[in-house]
Design an enzyme around this catalytic site. Structure first.
Site, PDB file in Angstrom:
ATOM      1  N   GLY A   1       0.238  -1.213   0.007  1.00  0.00           N
ATOM      2  CA  GLY A   1       0.468   0.359  -0.200  1.00  0.00           C
ATOM      3  C   GLY A   1       0.715   0.914   0.149  1.00  0.00           C
TER       4      GLY A   1
ATOM      5  N   ARG B   1     -16.946 -14.755  -8.582  1.00  0.00           N
ATOM      6  CA  ARG B   1     -16.404 -12.628  -8.532  1.00  0.00           C
ATOM      7  C   ARG B   1     -17.650 -12.226  -8.769  1.00  0.00           C
ATOM      8  NH1 ARG B   1     -11.021 -12.445 -10.340  1.00  0.00           N
ATOM      9  NH2 ARG B   1     -10.077 -14.380 -11.457  1.00  0.00           N
TER      10      ARG B   1
ATOM     11  N   ARG C   1      -7.034  -8.523  -7.871  1.00  0.00           N
ATOM     12  CA  ARG C   1      -7.927  -8.575  -8.296  1.00  0.00           C
ATOM     13  C   ARG C   1      -8.522  -8.770  -9.970  1.00  0.00           C
ATOM     14  NH1 ARG C   1      -8.674 -13.591  -6.676  1.00  0.00           N
ATOM     15  NH2 ARG C   1     -10.632 -13.804  -7.618  1.00  0.00           N
TER      16      ARG C   1
ATOM     17  N   LEU D   1     -11.290  -7.667 -12.381  1.00  0.00           N
ATOM     18  CA  LEU D   1     -12.320  -7.640 -12.324  1.00  0.00           C
ATOM     19  C   LEU D   1     -13.237  -7.553 -13.776  1.00  0.00           C
ATOM     20  CD1 LEU D   1     -11.359  -3.511 -10.623  1.00  0.00           C
ATOM     21  CD2 LEU D   1     -12.611  -5.668  -9.600  1.00  0.00           C
TER      22      LEU D   1
ATOM     23  N   ASN E   1      -5.933   2.699 -12.423  1.00  0.00           N
ATOM     24  CA  ASN E   1      -4.820   2.364 -11.753  1.00  0.00           C
ATOM     25  C   ASN E   1      -3.994   2.727 -11.829  1.00  0.00           C
ATOM     26  OD1 ASN E   1      -4.210  -0.756 -11.054  1.00  0.00           O
ATOM     27  ND2 ASN E   1      -3.907  -0.567 -13.346  1.00  0.00           N
TER      28      ASN E   1
ATOM     29  N   HIS F   1       0.222   1.326 -13.444  1.00  0.00           N
ATOM     30  CA  HIS F   1       1.473   0.674 -12.918  1.00  0.00           C
ATOM     31  C   HIS F   1       2.139   0.550 -13.537  1.00  0.00           C
ATOM     32  CE1 HIS F   1       1.300  -3.867 -15.097  1.00  0.00           C
ATOM     33  NE2 HIS F   1       2.246  -2.743 -16.269  1.00  0.00           N
TER      34      HIS F   1
ATOM     35  N   ASP G   1      -4.645  -3.723 -17.464  1.00  0.00           N
ATOM     36  CA  ASP G   1      -3.577  -2.703 -17.696  1.00  0.00           C
ATOM     37  C   ASP G   1      -3.757  -1.708 -19.199  1.00  0.00           C
ATOM     38  OD1 ASP G   1      -2.240  -3.328 -15.616  1.00  0.00           O
ATOM     39  OD2 ASP G   1      -1.024  -4.932 -16.502  1.00  0.00           O
TER      40      ASP G   1
END
Ligand code: GRF
Length: 223
Positions: A16, A69, A95, A97, A111, A113, A149
């Site tokens: 984190g 899921r 995870r 999605l 997100n 990356h 991604d």
């Protein structure tokens, strides 16, 4: 009148460190987002304890407790709604999605990356960058789409690959760039300066476009 800050939840699975930088940034005056929850699919995630110790709603939703899921994501969605979430930042959230969740949060989920997308999607990005012999590596903040991604790019930071780098040393240099990039990219989105148009991110007129790029000089990286 001051604009209301965007209510932002952060999804993590482990350490984190990016989440911590977003939390710190959101505590600075005038930042356009506030962090309303930190959610982890792994109850033992170190980042979750850090968030709880700072008085943030720190929520564990153990994916292993859900048969599908879709069931896990329904619970996640409920937790997000319970906290009035407007934006999601995935930060080391491991995870996959489903389309249902991704569509519900379309253009409202970011997100980070650790590569210059579209190069090196997926895992082991630093070793793969070394194997390919690229001279510039980096990190990307993008809106989330179904394919992992991918998605409209908000901002990128370039990081030089130096002689003698290992995946670990290069990864450290990229992580330091991530820690600057993510708070900056969230601010661009939360303030409305960055918006998706035709699957590209446009930065508002009148705003310095270069501020969506971070290109540290080689000299700065070496010293
Ligand atoms: C970061 O390198 C991020 O880009 C990737 O996973 C790592 C998470 O690190 N998606 P942390 O949990 O934010 O420290």
């Amino acid at each position: 009148m001051t604009k209301p800050r965007k209510r932002t939840a952060i999804l993590i699975s482990g350490r984190g460190s990016n989440m911590m930088k977003l939390v710190e940034a959101a505590r600075t005056p005038g930042y356009p987002a506030e962090i309303v929850a930190v959610i982890s699919n792994r109850p033992e995630a170190e980042g979750l304890a850090w968030a709880a110790a700072r008085g943030l709603p720190a929520i564990a939703i153990d994916h292993k407790a859900y048969a599908t899921r879709a069931a896990f994501e329904a619970k996640l969605h409920t937790a997000l709604m319970d906290h009035g979430t407007e934006l999601i930042c995935s930060a080391g959230f491991m995870r996959m999605l489903t389309g249902g969740f991704v569509d519900r949060w379309r253009n409202r989920q970011l997100n980070i990356h650790p590569s210059l997308l579209p190069s090196f999607p997926g895992l082991d990005t630093h070793q793969r960058a070394l194997d390919e012999g690229v001279k510039i590596h980096g990190c990307t903040v993008h809106f989330v789409r179904l394919e992992m991604d991918t998605g409209p790019i908000v901002a990128q930071a370039a990081v030089p690959v130096l002689a003698g780098d290992t995946a670990a040393t290069l990864g450290q240099r990229v992580l330091a760039a991530e820690h600057h990039l993510y708070p900056h990219a969230l601010a661009l989105v939360a303030s409305g300066l960055a918006q998706v148009s035709d699957e590209n991110v446009l930065i508002s007129d009148g705003f310095n476009q270069e501020q969506a790029l971070f290109s540290p000089s080689l000299r700065a990286a070496v010293t």
